[in-house]
Structures are given as structure tokens and as C-alpha cells.
Design a protein around this motif. Structure first.
Motif, PDB file in Angstrom:
ATOM      1  N   CYS A  81       3.752   1.067   1.108  1.00 21.01           N
ATOM      2  CA  CYS A  81       3.937   0.066   2.204  1.00 21.01           C
ATOM      3  C   CYS A  81       4.005  -1.376   1.508  1.00 21.01           C
ATOM      4  CB  CYS A  81       2.441  -0.010   2.788  1.00 21.01           C
ATOM      5  SG  CYS A  81       2.091   1.676   3.447  1.00 21.01           S
ATOM      6  N   TYR A 136      -2.209  -5.541  -5.069  1.00 18.25           N
ATOM      7  CA  TYR A 136      -1.729  -4.358  -5.142  1.00 18.25           C
ATOM      8  C   TYR A 136      -3.040  -3.452  -4.968  1.00 18.25           C
ATOM      9  CZ  TYR A 136      -0.234   0.205  -6.880  1.00 18.25           C
ATOM     10  OH  TYR A 136      -0.022   1.461  -6.675  1.00 18.25           O
ATOM     11  N   ALA A 157      -8.257   1.497   2.066  1.00 23.01           N
ATOM     12  CA  ALA A 157      -7.579   0.065   1.893  1.00 23.01           C
ATOM     13  C   ALA A 157      -8.613  -1.012   2.006  1.00 23.01           C
ATOM     14  CB  ALA A 157      -6.511  -0.141   2.921  1.00 23.01           C
ATOM     15  N   ALA A 203      -1.587  -4.982   6.645  1.00 25.61           N
ATOM     16  CA  ALA A 203      -1.927  -3.905   5.344  1.00 25.61           C
ATOM     17  C   ALA A 203      -2.583  -2.745   6.079  1.00 25.61           C
ATOM     18  CB  ALA A 203      -2.259  -4.268   4.387  1.00 25.61           C
ATOM     19  N   PHE A 247      -0.072  -0.149  -1.302  1.00 25.82           N
ATOM     20  CA  PHE A 247       0.585  -1.055  -0.626  1.00 25.82           C
ATOM     21  C   PHE A 247       0.607  -2.544  -1.480  1.00 25.82           C
ATOM     22  CE2 PHE A 247      -3.831  -1.618   1.313  1.00 25.82           C
ATOM     23  CZ  PHE A 247      -4.032  -2.936   0.963  1.00 25.82           C
ATOM     24  N   THR A 264      -1.048  -1.166   9.195  1.00 28.37           N
ATOM     25  CA  THR A 264      -0.039  -0.064   8.725  1.00 28.37           C
ATOM     26  C   THR A 264      -0.449   1.300   8.112  1.00 28.37           C
ATOM     27  OG1 THR A 264       1.358  -1.976   8.102  1.00 28.37           O
ATOM     28  CG2 THR A 264       1.962  -0.090   7.116  1.00 28.37           C
ATOM     29  N   CYS A 265      -1.561   0.986   7.191  1.00 24.91           N
ATOM     30  CA  CYS A 265      -2.138   2.407   6.789  1.00 24.91           C
ATOM     31  C   CYS A 265      -2.754   3.493   8.063  1.00 24.91           C
ATOM     32  CB  CYS A 265      -3.492   2.030   5.965  1.00 24.91           C
ATOM     33  SG  CYS A 265      -2.758   1.285   4.627  1.00 24.91           S
ATOM     34  N   ASP A 288       0.751  -6.550  -0.893  1.00 20.96           N
ATOM     35  CA  ASP A 288       0.493  -7.576   0.063  1.00 20.96           C
ATOM     36  C   ASP A 288       1.495  -8.710  -0.641  1.00 20.96           C
ATOM     37  OD1 ASP A 288      -0.059  -9.559   1.944  1.00 20.96           O
ATOM     38  OD2 ASP A 288      -2.445  -9.451   1.387  1.00 20.96           O
ATOM     39  N   VAL A 333       3.820  -5.304   2.771  1.00 22.90           N
ATOM     40  CA  VAL A 333       3.490  -5.645   3.924  1.00 22.90           C
ATOM     41  C   VAL A 333       3.134  -7.369   3.402  1.00 22.90           C
ATOM     42  CG1 VAL A 333       2.449  -3.883   5.017  1.00 22.90           C
ATOM     43  CG2 VAL A 333       0.984  -5.349   3.481  1.00 22.90           C
TER      44      VAL A 333
END
Length: 447
Positions: free
Chosen positions: A320, A311, A25, A328, A345, A331-332, A347, A322
Motif C-alpha cells: 500500500c 514504512y 499497522a 493507511a 505500506f 486501507t489496511c 506513508d 498512501v
């Protein structure tokens, strides 16, 4: 803000081991926008616009050339015959041929034509034509491209100059100084973060007064700190002032030259440059933004940008949704901790609109790898009721078929929970991030 969160996280991740998911990420976020970390020596705060403008190397050099900045003589070609003509026209002792793609690591890349390397040196113009035949129309794969590479449509044919000494120079916006700052080091041609970490005394900073601009004494002092001596010091100072003129002219948030080099013949030349632009100034910089090469951009990232969403695609199966870079990455990490893998994810950032939530779900569910979606929204100013309405609309209209776990924390949480409960949709509520990650992983395993 994304930039502030990311700057903190980059410092944090430099000192602690993180999961592979979080590192992926972080790499994605760093690729999406330029981030400089000059540690405690410089303490510059970066600014993150909605979308970074991507220019090819030759386009950046063209802008520099137009502002009187010294760059290598060069031509651009989109066919082998044009490349050959350009090489002859240069009439240079040595020529460098560079494939033009937005990814780094071109020199060590490989073409599907069999040619190795996207950067080649030669003294024979005829060789330029032969090399261009094996570059143009073929895919170049580097460490920063997709596995199938990127098709090369343009090459830059430039005069190759010897570099006797390399320095680093940049102008960037610094919030702590309420304006632009010059940053330089006599140690150029290498990772500036490494220089700042190992030899911080070799990082020099000059605050620029936005009303006065770069003063002569500042430019000369920076040139001296970069190690230029005698007539070269005045020449380097002149280049520094011209770079600042460019910085203002194109509404840049950053102009980085690495290296700003010195040749054996006594020239100061900007050999490579990266320019970042303020997207809010697009209405003033139509000619510059018209050069944006979006052919290499990820279509999903481009679609997300239309809705002010960020993205990042990953390799797992839990999507995800977030708000914020820090959340982010957390969460990962927690998904990974519970034995799951993030698929991607989105954002949402600080603002929220119902349509954004709907479009986010469209993008997340379009990924065939996604087997569950985790919504993790946290923040005092986030209107959770708007998000809840967007979620219910998306679930119904998109006929969501994968498990959905939702954790909301912000304003109007009670109203949001009522909306989700009364929707009658199979949505799993979570009290905190750990609970949400655990439930998302369990939902996939149950299936």
C-alpha cells in the motif's frame, strides 16, 4: 498531520474492534514513534518528527547524569571481563545487569545461549561476569524483537536500589498550550494510559511558561501531587527542575520518567527514562544524534526515512502506498474486508515529490511477498499529476511485474488520469478506496 490522525485513531480503536491488519499497522506506527494518550484529563497533542532518535537505556541515563538528575550508579561493558570489573568497582549491596537493546520486555526475554531473562539481580560480582558471558554476542528475543532476536553488544552494570514508592513524571510538548507541559501521577511504575482511564483524578498537569521555566511553586506543587512529603518534597522538586533543564538542553520533545522513585533511604531517583528528541534540532545536537544506535533499525525503514517516507512492514501480499496514517489504517482494513492481506505500506505524508514516488516503488517491490500494489492518495493539497509522473517513471524503469491499482484524489486529478492513460502501462484505475481494495484483491486471485 500523522500525530493528529494517529491520536484520533488511537481513541477510536480503543472503543471499536478492528481488523488484524489495522491493529498490526497501528502497532507498527506506535513502535515507530512515542504516543501518549492521557484521555480527556490531559488532552496533550503529540508532535511527530521525521525520524525518532533511538537511544539505549544507558545513553539516556548518561544524559540525565550530566544534567544533575539522580540516577543509579552504573557502568557499561562490552565484554564479560569488563562487566566483572564494573561490578567490583560499584561495590554495591546488590547489582543489576541489563542487556542493552532497544526493544522492551527484556526481563522476560530469552537468549540463544539458553539464558533466560535480559535483566538479572545478584549480590555476587562474580555472577555478573558469568551472566555477561551468556549475554554478550548472543541474540535476545523478546515480544518486541524480530523472531530471531537482537544481538546484544553491550550490557549495563548498575547499582540495584530498593524502591519504596513509585511515581510517574513527564515533560512533553503540548500544542494546545503552545509549549511544554509537566504531567505527573502518584501511580507510577505502570501504564499511564490505564491510570488516566481508571483514575483520571490522579493525573496532574502544570503548564510551563517558556520564558519563566519551571517555577519553584510549580515544582513543589507537582512534587506534593506526586505524594512526596517532608524533605523528599524539596528533593523531588529539585529533580523536576533538573529534568526540565535537560529537556531544554537536548531539544527534547518529551522526557518521561517511569518510575520516579523513592528509596527507603530517603532518596528520589529516576529509575527509568525515555527521551524523545526534535529531529529538526539535529544540527544543534550533533553529539546526541551521534549516539543513535541504528544497528537494530529495519533497513527498509531507514531507507524510507531518507526520502521522508514512513514504512511499516506487515505479513500479507498487497503493498500500500498512501498519504497519512488514517488513510493507511483504513486501507489496511478495507483490503482485509475484501479478503486480502496488506504486505506493507509506505506513508507519503503531506508533501509529494516525483522522486519520492519512485523511491517508494523501489522499496515496495523489493519485498518478495508483494503480489500487487495499491496506490491510495487522498487530499485537497496533493498534486496528483506529480504522483502520476512518479508512477509511470517507476513502472518503466523498475519494470513492474505485479498488478497496480491506483486511486488518486486531490489537485490536478484530470491531468494525472491523462498521464496514466497515455502511458500505455497496465494500470488499473479505481474511483474510491473500496473499489481500489476490491480490484487489488481480485487481481491477485485472478493470477
Amino acid at each position: 498531520m500523522l500525530a493528529t490522525s494517529l491520536l484520533f485513531l488511537l481513541r477510536f480503536h480503543a472503543n471499536m474492534a478492528t481488523s488484524m491488519a489495522s491493529q498490526a499497522a497501528a502497532r507498527g506506527l506506535r513502535a515507530a514513534s512515542f504516543r501518549h494518550l492521557f484521555l480527556d484529563k490531559v488532552k496533550c497533542t503529540t508532535v511527530s518528527p521525521r525520524r525518532w532518535l533511538n537511544l539505549q537505556e544507558y545513553q539516556s541515563k548518561k544524559l540525565m547524569q550530566e544534567s544533575g538528575v539522580a540516577v543509579q550508579r552504573f557502568y557499561v561493558a562490552d565484554s564479560a571481563s569488563e562487566a566483572l570489573k564494573a561490578a567490583k568497582r560499584l561495590n554495591a549491596k546488590e547489582i543489576v545487569l541489563k542487556a542493552q537493546i532497544l526493544a522492551g520486555g527484556r526481563g522476560k526475554g530469552v537468549f540463544d545461549s539458553g539464558l533466560k531473562g535480559g535483566v538479572h539481580l545478584t549480590k555476587d560480582p562474580a555472577v555478573v561476569g558469568e551472566l555477561a558471558k551468556k549475554m554478550l554476542g548472543f541474540n535476545l528475543t523478546t515480544k518486541q524483537t524480530p523472531k530471531d532476536g537482537v544481538k546484544v553488544k553491550t550490557v549495563m552494570v548498575a547499582e540495584a536500589l530498593d524502591i519504596s514508592r513509585e511515581t510517574y513524571f513527564a515533560i512533553l510538548m503540548d500544542r494546545s498550550c503552545n509549549g511544554p507541559v509537566m504531567v505527573g501521577s502518584p501511580q507510577g511504575g505502570m501504564d499511564i494510559e490505564e491510570v488516566a482511564a481508571s483514575t483520571p483524578e490522579l493525573i496532574f498537569k502544570e503548564i510551563i511558561d517558556i520564558f519563566e521555566g519551571v517555577r519553584d511553586d510549580q515544582a513543589l506543587r507537582m512534587a506534593a501531587n506526586l505524594g512526596f512529603k517532608g524533605p523528599l518534597q524539596r528533593q523531588a522538586a529539585d529533580q523536576i527542575k533538573r529534568l526540565y533543564d535537560l529537556f531544554l538542553k537536548v531539544d527534547a520533545t518529551q522526557v518521561e520518567v517511569n518510575p520516579l522513585g523513592e528509596t527507603p533511604e530517603g532518596q528520589v531517583v529516576c529509575f527509568d527514562a525515555k527521551i524523545n528528541f526534535d529531529d529538526n534540532a539535529e544540527f544543534r545536537q550533533k553529539a546526541v544524534f551521534a549516539m543513535d544506535d541504528m544497528t537494530e533499525s529495519d533497513p527498509t525503514e531507514m531507507e524510507a526515512a531518507k526520502w521522508d517516507l514512513k514504512y511499516i512492514g506487515l505479513d500479507g501480499n498487497i503493498a500500500c502506498f498512501v498519504n497519512g496514517a488514517g488513510l493507511a489504517m483504513a486501507t489496511c482494513d478495507i483490503i482485509d474486508l475484501h479478503g486480502g492481506k496488506p504486505a506493507n505500506f509506505l506513508d507519503l505524508g503531506g508533501g509529494v515529490k516525483e522522486r519520492q514516488v519512485y523511491e517508494a516503488f523501489k522499496l515496495l517491490t523489493a519485498d518478495p511477498k508483494v503480489e500487487a500494489i495499491l496506490v491510495n492518495i487522498f487530499g485537497g493539497i496533493v498534486n496528483c499529476a506529480i504522483i502520476a509522473n512518479g508512477i509511470t517513471k517507476a513502472c518503466r524503469e523498475l519494470e513492474l511485474k505485479v498488478p497496480l491499482v491506483v486511486r488518486l484524489e486531490g489537485t490536478n486529478v484530470t491531468e494525472a488520469k491523462r498521464i496514466l492513460t497515455e502511458s500505455g502501462l497496465p494500470i488499473t484505475a479505481a474511483e474510491n478506496l473500496d473499489d481500489a481494495a476490491r480490484k487489488a484483491v481480485a487481481a491477485i486471485k485472478k493470477e
